[in-house]
Scaffold this motif. Sequence first.
Motif, PDB file in Angstrom:
ATOM      1  N   ARG A 128       0.783  -1.525  -0.035  1.00 16.21           N
ATOM      2  CA  ARG A 128      -0.079   0.679   0.003  1.00 16.21           C
ATOM      3  C   ARG A 128       0.432   1.042   0.331  1.00 16.21           C
ATOM      4  O   ARG A 128       0.712   2.266  -0.564  1.00 16.21           O
ATOM      5  CB  ARG A 128      -0.904   0.122   1.004  1.00 16.21           C
ATOM      6  N   ILE A 129       2.183   1.456   0.811  1.00 14.59           N
ATOM      7  CA  ILE A 129       2.836   2.471   0.865  1.00 14.59           C
ATOM      8  C   ILE A 129       2.692   2.929  -0.449  1.00 14.59           C
ATOM      9  O   ILE A 129       3.525   3.792  -1.175  1.00 14.59           O
ATOM     10  CB  ILE A 129       3.766   1.998   1.613  1.00 14.59           C
ATOM     11  N   ALA A 130       3.722   1.664  -1.699  1.00 19.75           N
ATOM     12  CA  ALA A 130       3.870   1.273  -2.574  1.00 19.75           C
ATOM     13  C   ALA A 130       3.342   2.186  -3.666  1.00 19.75           C
ATOM     14  O   ALA A 130       3.124   2.908  -4.728  1.00 19.75           O
ATOM     15  CB  ALA A 130       4.799   0.479  -3.058  1.00 19.75           C
ATOM     16  N   VAL A 131       1.963   1.758  -3.602  1.00 18.81           N
ATOM     17  CA  VAL A 131       1.082   2.390  -4.378  1.00 18.81           C
ATOM     18  C   VAL A 131       1.423   3.810  -4.124  1.00 18.81           C
ATOM     19  O   VAL A 131       0.970   4.448  -4.838  1.00 18.81           O
ATOM     20  CB  VAL A 131      -0.334   1.288  -4.268  1.00 18.81           C
ATOM     21  N   MET A 132       0.995   3.975  -2.799  1.00 19.58           N
ATOM     22  CA  MET A 132       0.427   5.414  -2.272  1.00 19.58           C
ATOM     23  C   MET A 132       1.936   6.712  -3.091  1.00 19.58           C
ATOM     24  O   MET A 132       1.673   8.126  -3.321  1.00 19.58           O
ATOM     25  CB  MET A 132       1.049   6.038  -0.739  1.00 19.58           C
ATOM     26  N   VAL A 133       3.315   5.557  -3.120  1.00 11.49           N
ATOM     27  CA  VAL A 133       4.197   6.310  -3.644  1.00 11.49           C
ATOM     28  C   VAL A 133       4.477   6.613  -5.053  1.00 11.49           C
ATOM     29  O   VAL A 133       4.688   7.782  -5.539  1.00 11.49           O
ATOM     30  CB  VAL A 133       5.297   5.517  -3.578  1.00 11.49           C
ATOM     31  N   ARG A 157      -9.740   1.730   2.863  1.00  9.86           N
ATOM     32  CA  ARG A 157      -7.873   0.914   3.260  1.00  9.86           C
ATOM     33  C   ARG A 157      -7.488   1.583   2.672  1.00  9.86           C
ATOM     34  O   ARG A 157      -6.720   1.990   3.741  1.00  9.86           O
ATOM     35  CB  ARG A 157      -7.873  -0.829   2.137  1.00  9.86           C
ATOM     36  N   MET A 158      -7.170   2.642   2.019  1.00 11.29           N
ATOM     37  CA  MET A 158      -5.931   3.283   1.146  1.00 11.29           C
ATOM     38  C   MET A 158      -6.442   4.644   2.305  1.00 11.29           C
ATOM     39  O   MET A 158      -5.159   4.985   2.912  1.00 11.29           O
ATOM     40  CB  MET A 158      -6.163   3.906  -0.236  1.00 11.29           C
ATOM     41  N   GLU A 159      -6.917   5.025   3.101  1.00  6.57           N
ATOM     42  CA  GLU A 159      -7.547   6.033   3.808  1.00  6.57           C
ATOM     43  C   GLU A 159      -6.245   5.902   5.194  1.00  6.57           C
ATOM     44  O   GLU A 159      -6.107   6.104   6.104  1.00  6.57           O
ATOM     45  CB  GLU A 159      -9.643   6.715   4.029  1.00  6.57           C
ATOM     46  N   ALA A 160      -7.086   4.639   5.258  1.00  4.62           N
ATOM     47  CA  ALA A 160      -6.439   4.100   6.493  1.00  4.62           C
ATOM     48  C   ALA A 160      -5.204   3.994   7.167  1.00  4.62           C
ATOM     49  O   ALA A 160      -4.406   4.292   7.303  1.00  4.62           O
ATOM     50  CB  ALA A 160      -7.284   2.526   7.237  1.00  4.62           C
ATOM     51  N   ASP A 207      -7.001  -0.186  -5.030  1.00  2.43           N
ATOM     52  CA  ASP A 207      -5.517   0.366  -4.217  1.00  2.43           C
ATOM     53  C   ASP A 207      -4.923   1.861  -4.946  1.00  2.43           C
ATOM     54  O   ASP A 207      -5.094   2.554  -4.971  1.00  2.43           O
ATOM     55  CB  ASP A 207      -4.963  -0.015  -3.591  1.00  2.43           C
ATOM     56  N   HIS A 208      -4.536   1.064  -6.092  1.00  2.00           N
ATOM     57  CA  HIS A 208      -3.947   2.190  -7.303  1.00  2.00           C
ATOM     58  C   HIS A 208      -5.401   3.653  -7.063  1.00  2.00           C
ATOM     59  O   HIS A 208      -4.751   4.939  -7.433  1.00  2.00           O
ATOM     60  CB  HIS A 208      -2.930   1.867  -8.207  1.00  2.00           C
ATOM     61  N   LEU A 209      -6.202   3.409  -8.056  1.00  2.00           N
ATOM     62  CA  LEU A 209      -6.808   4.111  -7.627  1.00  2.00           C
ATOM     63  C   LEU A 209      -7.541   4.768  -6.970  1.00  2.00           C
ATOM     64  O   LEU A 209      -7.784   5.649  -7.205  1.00  2.00           O
ATOM     65  CB  LEU A 209      -8.175   3.421  -9.016  1.00  2.00           C
ATOM     66  N   SER A 210      -8.037   3.819  -5.717  1.00  2.00           N
ATOM     67  CA  SER A 210      -8.669   4.908  -4.288  1.00  2.00           C
ATOM     68  C   SER A 210      -7.101   6.238  -4.480  1.00  2.00           C
ATOM     69  O   SER A 210      -7.733   7.151  -3.810  1.00  2.00           O
ATOM     70  CB  SER A 210      -8.448   4.354  -3.473  1.00  2.00           C
ATOM     71  N   SER A 211      -6.292   5.326  -4.039  1.00  3.26           N
ATOM     72  CA  SER A 211      -4.851   6.321  -4.335  1.00  3.26           C
ATOM     73  C   SER A 211      -4.847   7.768  -4.808  1.00  3.26           C
ATOM     74  O   SER A 211      -4.768   8.708  -4.052  1.00  3.26           O
ATOM     75  CB  SER A 211      -3.285   5.521  -3.905  1.00  3.26           C
ATOM     76  N   LEU A 212      -4.713   7.689  -6.553  1.00  2.00           N
ATOM     77  CA  LEU A 212      -5.419   8.671  -7.804  1.00  2.00           C
ATOM     78  C   LEU A 212      -6.222   9.279  -6.640  1.00  2.00           C
ATOM     79  O   LEU A 212      -6.602  10.598  -6.564  1.00  2.00           O
ATOM     80  CB  LEU A 212      -5.192   8.138  -8.847  1.00  2.00           C
ATOM     81  N   PHE A 213      -7.593   8.907  -6.350  1.00  2.00           N
ATOM     82  CA  PHE A 213      -8.779   9.334  -5.613  1.00  2.00           C
ATOM     83  C   PHE A 213      -8.670   9.880  -5.214  1.00  2.00           C
ATOM     84  O   PHE A 213      -8.748  11.205  -4.703  1.00  2.00           O
ATOM     85  CB  PHE A 213      -9.896   8.426  -5.703  1.00  2.00           C
TER      86      PHE A 213
END
Length: 170
Positions: free
Chosen positions: A14-19, A155-158, A82-88
């Motif tokens: 998840r951190i990798a996705v956020m990066v 998930r990604m917000e948390a 997760d990727h789309l959510s991080s972009l969102f």
Amino acid sequence: MRDGTPFDPVAVARIAVMVRTGLVGLKQLIAWADAWVMKLDAPPLWLLELCTVQEVDRALGLLLDTLPALVNVEERDAMDADHLSSLFLRHRSGGISWGDFLQRGGEYLDGANGSRSCEEFFMQLNLLERMGFPEDLVQAQREDIERGLAGALERMEAAHRRFEAEARGG
């Protein structure tokens, strides 16, 4: 001590996705790594290297090298969500426009080869461009995508909140 730590592959993914999506920058990532290095008696080498990395691509490589390969459709779909959510989340915070979100989401899905189609995003972007970006259409699209990503957004917000707290040393 595994859940949510640098030893937890789900947390690291998840951190990798956020990066990768730009939700988390290099400065924040280094602060997170520094905080964990200070907490651990024997931090792994990749985490120590992350503390001094100077390029986002190298940092992303260090994170991804710790992860097992995705082996099934469910894992791939969860990673895509997760990727789309991080972009969102970047859009929601004002980091990218709605058009940027749709463009980046479509481009990501085009290369992801998951079960979700890139056309969903590209068609919405094309419609917005033809219509002149009316706010009511943007809002309807936003609400529709947010509903579809509800679980992943949660998930990604948390994960993002936990990451930010850890990067501050909390």
